[in-house]
Design a protein around this motif. Structure first.
Motif, PDB file in Angstrom:
ATOM      1  N   ARG A 153      75.049  16.753 -37.628  1.00  0.00           N
ATOM      2  CA  ARG A 153      76.463  16.388 -37.813  1.00  0.00           C
ATOM      3  C   ARG A 153      76.748  14.998 -37.257  1.00  0.00           C
ATOM      4  O   ARG A 153      77.533  14.239 -37.825  1.00  0.00           O
ATOM      5  N   ARG A 185      85.168   7.760 -33.825  1.00  0.00           N
ATOM      6  CA  ARG A 185      86.129   6.783 -33.297  1.00  0.00           C
ATOM      7  C   ARG A 185      86.076   6.836 -31.779  1.00  0.00           C
ATOM      8  O   ARG A 185      86.488   7.813 -31.159  1.00  0.00           O
ATOM      9  N   LEU A 237      88.954   7.925 -29.494  1.00  0.00           N
ATOM     10  CA  LEU A 237      89.378   9.328 -29.421  1.00  0.00           C
ATOM     11  C   LEU A 237      88.570  10.134 -28.415  1.00  0.00           C
ATOM     12  O   LEU A 237      89.088  11.034 -27.773  1.00  0.00           O
ATOM     13  N   ALA A 238      87.294   9.834 -28.295  1.00  0.00           N
ATOM     14  CA  ALA A 238      86.463  10.617 -27.381  1.00  0.00           C
ATOM     15  C   ALA A 238      85.141   9.902 -27.129  1.00  0.00           C
ATOM     16  O   ALA A 238      84.645   9.179 -27.997  1.00  0.00           O
ATOM     17  N   THR A 249      81.360  13.710 -25.165  1.00  0.00           N
ATOM     18  CA  THR A 249      82.447  14.680 -25.306  1.00  0.00           C
ATOM     19  C   THR A 249      82.491  15.231 -26.719  1.00  0.00           C
ATOM     20  O   THR A 249      82.652  16.438 -26.954  1.00  0.00           O
ATOM     21  N   TRP A 250      82.345  14.334 -27.654  1.00  0.00           N
ATOM     22  CA  TRP A 250      82.367  14.719 -29.072  1.00  0.00           C
ATOM     23  C   TRP A 250      81.242  15.707 -29.369  1.00  0.00           C
ATOM     24  O   TRP A 250      81.442  16.758 -29.977  1.00  0.00           O
ATOM     25  N   ILE A 295      79.454  17.600 -27.277  1.00  0.00           N
ATOM     26  CA  ILE A 295      79.592  18.875 -26.565  1.00  0.00           C
ATOM     27  C   ILE A 295      80.659  19.732 -27.232  1.00  0.00           C
ATOM     28  O   ILE A 295      80.526  20.955 -27.353  1.00  0.00           O
ATOM     29  N   GLY A 296      81.714  19.073 -27.678  1.00  0.00           N
ATOM     30  CA  GLY A 296      82.764  19.807 -28.386  1.00  0.00           C
ATOM     31  C   GLY A 296      82.240  20.443 -29.660  1.00  0.00           C
ATOM     32  O   GLY A 296      82.540  21.600 -29.962  1.00  0.00           O
ATOM     33  N   ILE A 297      81.457  19.688 -30.411  1.00  0.00           N
ATOM     34  CA  ILE A 297      80.875  20.238 -31.646  1.00  0.00           C
ATOM     35  C   ILE A 297      79.992  21.436 -31.296  1.00  0.00           C
ATOM     36  O   ILE A 297      80.046  22.486 -31.938  1.00  0.00           O
ATOM     37  N   ARG A 331      80.019  23.409 -28.666  1.00  0.00           N
ATOM     38  CA  ARG A 331      80.764  24.569 -28.172  1.00  0.00           C
ATOM     39  C   ARG A 331      81.449  25.311 -29.319  1.00  0.00           C
ATOM     40  O   ARG A 331      81.380  26.544 -29.417  1.00  0.00           O
TER      41      ARG A 331
END
Lengths: 240, 206
Positions: free
Chosen positions: B65, B74, B77-78, B82-83, B85-87, B89
């Motif tokens: 991804r 961007r 935004l993050a 962070t981006w 780890i968010g994906i 999770r």
């Protein structure tokens, strides 16, 4: 602001732990309250840091090579095609939404239901108070998706807004919808979103310029994650 | 070109093919990101889904991804980490829900660890530029989590790693909804206070 602030709900909101009633209350309030949105920022950071507190696990040997092989294979096969043509974008959806970033994923999930509520409330407000502050921009379906409709909620001089889409064709894996903000012929991304099997989807919009400074809006099908400019089938369009 | 000293955002540009540096192989840039965050992504996935095989698939998906979505990333935004780890999770929680995992079967305790008293000497996962900051942040976060009362730590675990709502947690734990909400709120507030001291460049008092 007449409504009570939602500071107590912000930790659960950032964690994605709120139940429906609290979620709607928080999302509705956050949409209109810069103070609480500012407070939420710190809780996002706390949530982001939680991953660091888990005991570390070593991935299996060779995983890196597997990943690199996979993307290189993909690059040879699909990547050029993704940016030049979009074959058969409309299909049954996968279980995962295609979104540009994790932050947007969480934001969208949490605000999805509330956006429709917001739109309805604003509509009600407009009906009750002619000349009220919000404007609804109706987006109509193109020949590619004539049944689709969209409602864009914008406020004078505000960079914040919300989009609600109904009856949009569910997309195949690897595709997402992208909103375009159009001004003087230039198209700026307003965000990427997905729709459920019913064709319903929402998008929170945070633009660089006030949304009422754009002349028109459009929604196209793009590769998952979005495109720098529109490349795919247009399904919705409308203007101020 | 030695990519190990390149910052994350520039690596994303390289992966997207938009970096001015000629001759950079895009997959090499992705490989550097894997070296920095692959273990953390895998760790999050393991603790959500509970098995290494699925976690490996999720880790692969996350990096694919990143590869596919690099052009849309961007930085304002993050952070890249962070981006990612968010994906990881959300992808993992989605998998958990797809399996129909019943809340009562989920492990409520924070993932097993050596505890706050054994947090020295943690491995360095990031590039040299972020090494000091991230190691400090990791220590601070782990200490802060383990300093929480067990009930608050459990509530955080169920929300963060298992994707449970307040109501689901209350049912699982057999506690009043208001009690669960308070635990989540207090835990997050304490962690937020502890983390705020990372930015000040000092470790919080133990």
């Amino acid at each position: 602001m007449a409504e009570e602030h939602v500071f107590d709900l912000l930790p659960g909101y950032a964690l994605g732990a709120l139940d429906e009633a609290d979620l709607l209350r928080a999302a509705r309030h956050l949409a209109a309250c810069p103070l609480c949105r500012g407070g939420l920022e710190g809780h996002w950071k706390t949530v982001d840091a939680l991953a660091l507190a888990a005991p570390l696990q070593s991935p299996p040997a060779g995983l890196k090579e597997k990943i690199l092989r996979r993307v290189e294979d993909q690059a040879h096969r699909a990547r050029p095609a993704v940016h030049t043509s979009l074959p058969r974008p409309f299909a049954r959806p996968r279980t995962l939404p295609g979104l540009a970033s994790a932050a947007l994923v969480l934001l969208l999930v949490l605000l999805a239901a509330a956006s429709l509520l917001l739109w309805r409330q604003v509509n009600n407000l407009r009906a009750a108070v002619p000349g009220g502050p919000a404007r609804i921009v109706h987006l109509t379906g193109t020949d590619s998706a004539p049944q689709s409709v969209g409602y864009l909620v914008i406020f004078p001089a505000e960079t914040y807004g919300a989009l609600v889409v109904e009856d949009a064709p569910p997309l195949a894996s690897g595709y997402a919808y992208q909103l375009w903000l159009i001004k003087d012929g230039a198209r700026t991304s307003g965000g990427v979103f997905s729709v459920g099997e019913s064709g319903y989807g929402t998008l929170e919009i945070w633009a660089d310029l006030p949304l009422d400074s754009y002349s028109s809006f459009g929604v196209t099908v793009e590769p998952e994650g979005g495109s720098p400019g529109p490349t795919g089938v247009k399904i919705l369009g409308g203007g101020l | 070109m030695n990519l190990s000293a390149v910052d994350d955002a520039a690596l994303m540009e390289m992966i997207a093919g938009a970096h001015p540096e000629a001759g950079v192989v895009q997959s090499e840039a992705l490989g550097v990101l894997y070296d920095r965050y692959g273990r953390l992504v895998f760790t999050v996935a393991v603790h959500v889904v509970g098995d290494r095989e699925t976690a490996e698939e999720i880790t692969q998906d996350v990096f694919v991804r990143v590869w596919e979505g690099a052009a849309a990333y961007r930085a304002e935004l993050a952070k890249v980490s962070t981006w990612m780890i968010g994906i990881a999770r959300h992808r993992a929680i989605d998998e958990l829900r797809r399996r129909g995992a019943r809340p009562e079967k989920l492990r409520a305790d924070w993932p097993e660890d050596l505890g706050a008293e054994h947090l020295e000497g943690l491995p360095v996962l990031d590039g040299p530029e972020e090494e000091v900051e991230s190691s400090l942040e990791r220590r601070v976060v782990r200490r802060a989590v383990w300093a929480l009362p067990r009930e608050q730590r459990m509530a955080l675990n169920l929300a963060y790693f298992k994707g449970l709502s307040h109501h689901q947690m209350a049912e699982l734990l057999g506690q009043p909804l208001g009690t669960v909400k308070s635990r989540v709120r207090l835990a997050m507030q304490k962690l937020r206070e502890a983390l705020s001291q990372v930015g000040s460049g000092k470790e919080p008092e133990k």
